[in-house]
Design a protein around this motif. Structure first.
Motif, PDB file in Angstrom:
ATOM      1  N   ASP A  92      -5.285  19.448   6.910  1.00 51.47           N
ATOM      2  CA  ASP A  92      -5.815  19.769   5.593  1.00 51.47           C
ATOM      3  C   ASP A  92      -6.877  18.559   5.114  1.00 51.47           C
ATOM      4  OD1 ASP A  92      -4.783  22.315   5.376  1.00 51.47           O
ATOM      5  OD2 ASP A  92      -3.120  21.726   4.252  1.00 51.47           O
ATOM      6  N   LEU A  93      -6.198  17.347   5.318  1.00 59.38           N
ATOM      7  CA  LEU A  93      -7.023  16.037   4.878  1.00 59.38           C
ATOM      8  C   LEU A  93      -8.101  16.109   5.705  1.00 59.38           C
ATOM      9  CD1 LEU A  93      -7.151  13.565   3.400  1.00 59.38           C
ATOM     10  CD2 LEU A  93      -5.688  12.610   4.805  1.00 59.38           C
ATOM     11  N   CYS A  94      -8.246  15.976   6.899  1.00 55.95           N
ATOM     12  CA  CYS A  94      -9.355  15.942   7.485  1.00 55.95           C
ATOM     13  C   CYS A  94     -10.487  17.035   7.335  1.00 55.95           C
ATOM     14  CB  CYS A  94      -8.913  16.026   9.196  1.00 55.95           C
ATOM     15  SG  CYS A  94      -7.992  14.643   9.956  1.00 55.95           S
ATOM     16  N   MET A  99       0.830  -1.156  -0.054  1.00 54.19           N
ATOM     17  CA  MET A  99       0.098   0.018   0.051  1.00 54.19           C
ATOM     18  C   MET A  99       0.829   1.187  -0.056  1.00 54.19           C
ATOM     19  SD  MET A  99      -2.979   1.172   2.663  1.00 54.19           S
ATOM     20  CE  MET A  99      -2.344   1.233   4.266  1.00 54.19           C
ATOM     21  N   PRO A 100       0.816   1.871  -1.165  1.00 53.46           N
ATOM     22  CA  PRO A 100       1.572   3.395  -1.028  1.00 53.46           C
ATOM     23  C   PRO A 100       1.167   4.234  -0.274  1.00 53.46           C
ATOM     24  CG  PRO A 100       0.324   3.040  -2.946  1.00 53.46           C
ATOM     25  CD  PRO A 100      -0.139   1.880  -2.381  1.00 53.46           C
ATOM     26  N   VAL A 101       1.568   4.179   1.031  1.00 54.87           N
ATOM     27  CA  VAL A 101       1.151   5.353   2.009  1.00 54.87           C
ATOM     28  C   VAL A 101       1.726   6.597   2.035  1.00 54.87           C
ATOM     29  CG1 VAL A 101       0.915   5.651   4.578  1.00 54.87           C
ATOM     30  CG2 VAL A 101       0.356   3.503   3.631  1.00 54.87           C
ATOM     31  N   LYS A 102       1.088   7.592   1.836  1.00 52.81           N
ATOM     32  CA  LYS A 102       1.676   9.171   1.839  1.00 52.81           C
ATOM     33  C   LYS A 102       1.936   9.387   3.326  1.00 52.81           C
ATOM     34  CE  LYS A 102      -0.763   9.920  -2.411  1.00 52.81           C
ATOM     35  NZ  LYS A 102      -1.853  10.824  -2.901  1.00 52.81           N
ATOM     36  N   PRO A 103       2.915  10.002   3.643  1.00 56.84           N
ATOM     37  CA  PRO A 103       3.247  10.454   4.859  1.00 56.84           C
ATOM     38  C   PRO A 103       2.489  11.746   5.440  1.00 56.84           C
ATOM     39  CG  PRO A 103       5.159  10.495   3.985  1.00 56.84           C
ATOM     40  CD  PRO A 103       4.363   9.861   2.904  1.00 56.84           C
ATOM     41  N   LEU A 104       2.238  11.961   6.581  1.00 54.12           N
ATOM     42  CA  LEU A 104       1.317  13.210   6.966  1.00 54.12           C
ATOM     43  C   LEU A 104       2.153  14.020   7.907  1.00 54.12           C
ATOM     44  CD1 LEU A 104      -1.973  11.843   7.164  1.00 54.12           C
ATOM     45  CD2 LEU A 104      -1.554  13.456   5.351  1.00 54.12           C
ATOM     46  N   SER A 105       2.056  15.136   7.556  1.00 58.31           N
ATOM     47  CA  SER A 105       2.610  16.152   8.637  1.00 58.31           C
ATOM     48  C   SER A 105       1.735  16.861   9.400  1.00 58.31           C
ATOM     49  CB  SER A 105       3.416  17.511   7.850  1.00 58.31           C
ATOM     50  OG  SER A 105       2.608  18.061   7.232  1.00 58.31           O
ATOM     51  N   SER A 106       1.419  17.726  10.408  1.00 59.05           N
ATOM     52  CA  SER A 106       0.648  18.181  11.326  1.00 59.05           C
ATOM     53  C   SER A 106      -0.255  19.044  10.355  1.00 59.05           C
ATOM     54  CB  SER A 106       1.207  18.950  12.409  1.00 59.05           C
ATOM     55  OG  SER A 106       0.291  19.461  13.168  1.00 59.05           O
ATOM     56  N   SER A 107       0.203  19.875   9.492  1.00 57.05           N
ATOM     57  CA  SER A 107      -0.636  20.615   8.713  1.00 57.05           C
ATOM     58  C   SER A 107      -1.174  19.736   7.380  1.00 57.05           C
ATOM     59  CB  SER A 107       0.235  21.923   8.090  1.00 57.05           C
ATOM     60  OG  SER A 107       1.149  21.190   7.056  1.00 57.05           O
ATOM     61  N   SER A 108      -0.509  18.715   6.894  1.00 53.17           N
ATOM     62  CA  SER A 108      -1.202  17.993   5.785  1.00 53.17           C
ATOM     63  C   SER A 108      -2.326  17.160   6.584  1.00 53.17           C
ATOM     64  CB  SER A 108       0.042  17.257   5.054  1.00 53.17           C
ATOM     65  OG  SER A 108       0.539  16.396   5.906  1.00 53.17           O
ATOM     66  N   LEU A 109      -2.063  16.783   7.827  1.00 49.08           N
ATOM     67  CA  LEU A 109      -2.987  15.885   8.235  1.00 49.08           C
ATOM     68  C   LEU A 109      -4.271  16.838   8.705  1.00 49.08           C
ATOM     69  CD1 LEU A 109      -4.298  13.296   9.796  1.00 49.08           C
ATOM     70  CD2 LEU A 109      -3.076  14.230  11.813  1.00 49.08           C
ATOM     71  N   LEU A 121     -20.458   1.966  15.242  1.00 43.22           N
ATOM     72  CA  LEU A 121     -19.764   3.328  15.975  1.00 43.22           C
ATOM     73  C   LEU A 121     -20.362   4.419  15.495  1.00 43.22           C
ATOM     74  CD1 LEU A 121     -16.049   1.931  15.790  1.00 43.22           C
ATOM     75  CD2 LEU A 121     -17.393   2.422  17.857  1.00 43.22           C
ATOM     76  N   ASP A 122     -20.446   5.384  16.352  1.00 41.86           N
ATOM     77  CA  ASP A 122     -21.210   6.543  16.084  1.00 41.86           C
ATOM     78  C   ASP A 122     -20.204   7.471  15.433  1.00 41.86           C
ATOM     79  OD1 ASP A 122     -22.407   8.888  15.995  1.00 41.86           O
ATOM     80  OD2 ASP A 122     -22.800   9.061  17.937  1.00 41.86           O
ATOM     81  N   MET A 123     -20.607   7.763  14.192  1.00 41.16           N
ATOM     82  CA  MET A 123     -19.656   8.499  13.200  1.00 41.16           C
ATOM     83  C   MET A 123     -20.203  10.153  12.999  1.00 41.16           C
ATOM     84  SD  MET A 123     -16.739   7.120  12.693  1.00 41.16           S
ATOM     85  CE  MET A 123     -15.972   8.043  11.369  1.00 41.16           C
ATOM     86  N   SER A 124     -21.120  10.281  14.016  1.00 45.46           N
ATOM     87  CA  SER A 124     -21.884  11.601  13.800  1.00 45.46           C
ATOM     88  C   SER A 124     -20.838  12.802  14.184  1.00 45.46           C
ATOM     89  CB  SER A 124     -23.081  11.953  14.481  1.00 45.46           C
ATOM     90  OG  SER A 124     -22.737  11.748  15.685  1.00 45.46           O
ATOM     91  N   GLU A 125     -19.881  12.608  14.899  1.00 47.74           N
ATOM     92  CA  GLU A 125     -18.722  13.619  15.289  1.00 47.74           C
ATOM     93  C   GLU A 125     -17.537  13.431  14.491  1.00 47.74           C
ATOM     94  OE1 GLU A 125     -18.151  13.279  19.463  1.00 47.74           O
ATOM     95  OE2 GLU A 125     -20.151  14.508  19.843  1.00 47.74           O
ATOM     96  N   GLY A 126     -17.605  12.511  13.661  1.00 48.23           N
ATOM     97  CA  GLY A 126     -16.225  12.231  12.830  1.00 48.23           C
ATOM     98  C   GLY A 126     -15.241  11.818  13.607  1.00 48.23           C
ATOM     99  N   ILE A 127     -14.001  12.075  13.351  1.00 48.87           N
ATOM    100  CA  ILE A 127     -12.676  11.500  13.894  1.00 48.87           C
ATOM    101  C   ILE A 127     -11.786  12.715  14.464  1.00 48.87           C
ATOM    102  CG2 ILE A 127     -12.498   9.542  12.388  1.00 48.87           C
ATOM    103  CD1 ILE A 127     -10.542  10.971  10.878  1.00 48.87           C
ATOM    104  N   THR A 128     -11.144  12.542  15.463  1.00 52.85           N
ATOM    105  CA  THR A 128     -10.063  13.246  15.895  1.00 52.85           C
ATOM    106  C   THR A 128      -8.832  12.703  15.302  1.00 52.85           C
ATOM    107  OG1 THR A 128     -11.423  13.784  17.835  1.00 52.85           O
ATOM    108  CG2 THR A 128      -8.957  14.459  17.924  1.00 52.85           C
ATOM    109  N   ALA A 129      -8.118  13.637  14.535  1.00 52.84           N
ATOM    110  CA  ALA A 129      -6.699  13.253  14.170  1.00 52.84           C
ATOM    111  C   ALA A 129      -5.733  14.144  14.610  1.00 52.84           C
ATOM    112  CB  ALA A 129      -6.634  13.027  12.821  1.00 52.84           C
ATOM    113  N   GLU A 130      -4.630  13.919  15.617  1.00 48.11           N
ATOM    114  CA  GLU A 130      -3.794  14.972  15.905  1.00 48.11           C
ATOM    115  C   GLU A 130      -2.389  14.439  15.714  1.00 48.11           C
ATOM    116  OE1 GLU A 130      -6.502  16.504  19.757  1.00 48.11           O
ATOM    117  OE2 GLU A 130      -5.117  14.672  19.887  1.00 48.11           O
TER     118      GLU A 130
END
Length: 123
Positions: free
Chosen positions: A13-15, A1-11, A76-85
């Motif tokens: 932006d993606l979220c 799986m070609p995984v693209k690394p994330l930085s704090s700012s790109s994470l 799982l309740d996804m109404s609030e989505g995810i937290t990614a930090e």
């Protein structure tokens, strides 16, 4: 799986692009090794006119996790989505809105690095 690394700012932006996976669905959680876990979500992509896609996150350097079994994923309740930090030494992803306290989430993964892959919708 070609995984693209994330930085704090790109994470961040993606979220924002996937609206933090609000109203999405957790498709799978796959431990790859004792320190590497993939989690896959079906989400709407704002950049693609709200088309549904899957996003796979890979967390490496896992130091703590609270996972659920496959038969619980769809409930799982996804109404609030995810937290990614992310900061310079760690990253976290959890189900729900738990900014600054991801380990209180009903399902979370804490690690050192995070990457992602865009995948075809598995609906």
């Amino acid at each position: 799986m070609p995984v693209k690394p994330l930085s704090s700012s790109s994470l961040k932006d993606l979220c924002e692009r996937i609206d933090f996976a609000r109203q999405g669905e957790v498709r799978s959680i796959t431990p790859l090794s004792p320190t590497s876990i993939d989690i896959r979500f079906s989400v709407q992509d704002i950049a693609r006119g709200f088309d549904w896609i899957d996003i796979g996150f890979r967390i490496d350097g896992v130091s703590d996790a609270k996972l659920v079994s496959d038969n619980i994923l769809k409930t799982l309740d996804m109404s609030e989505g995810i937290t990614a930090e992310m900061d310079t030494k760690s990253c976290a992803i959890g189900i729900g809105s738990y900014n600054g306290r991801v380990s209180e989430s009903p399902c979370y993964i804490l690690g050192t690095t995070i990457g992602y892959e865009e995948l075809p919708f598995s609906g």
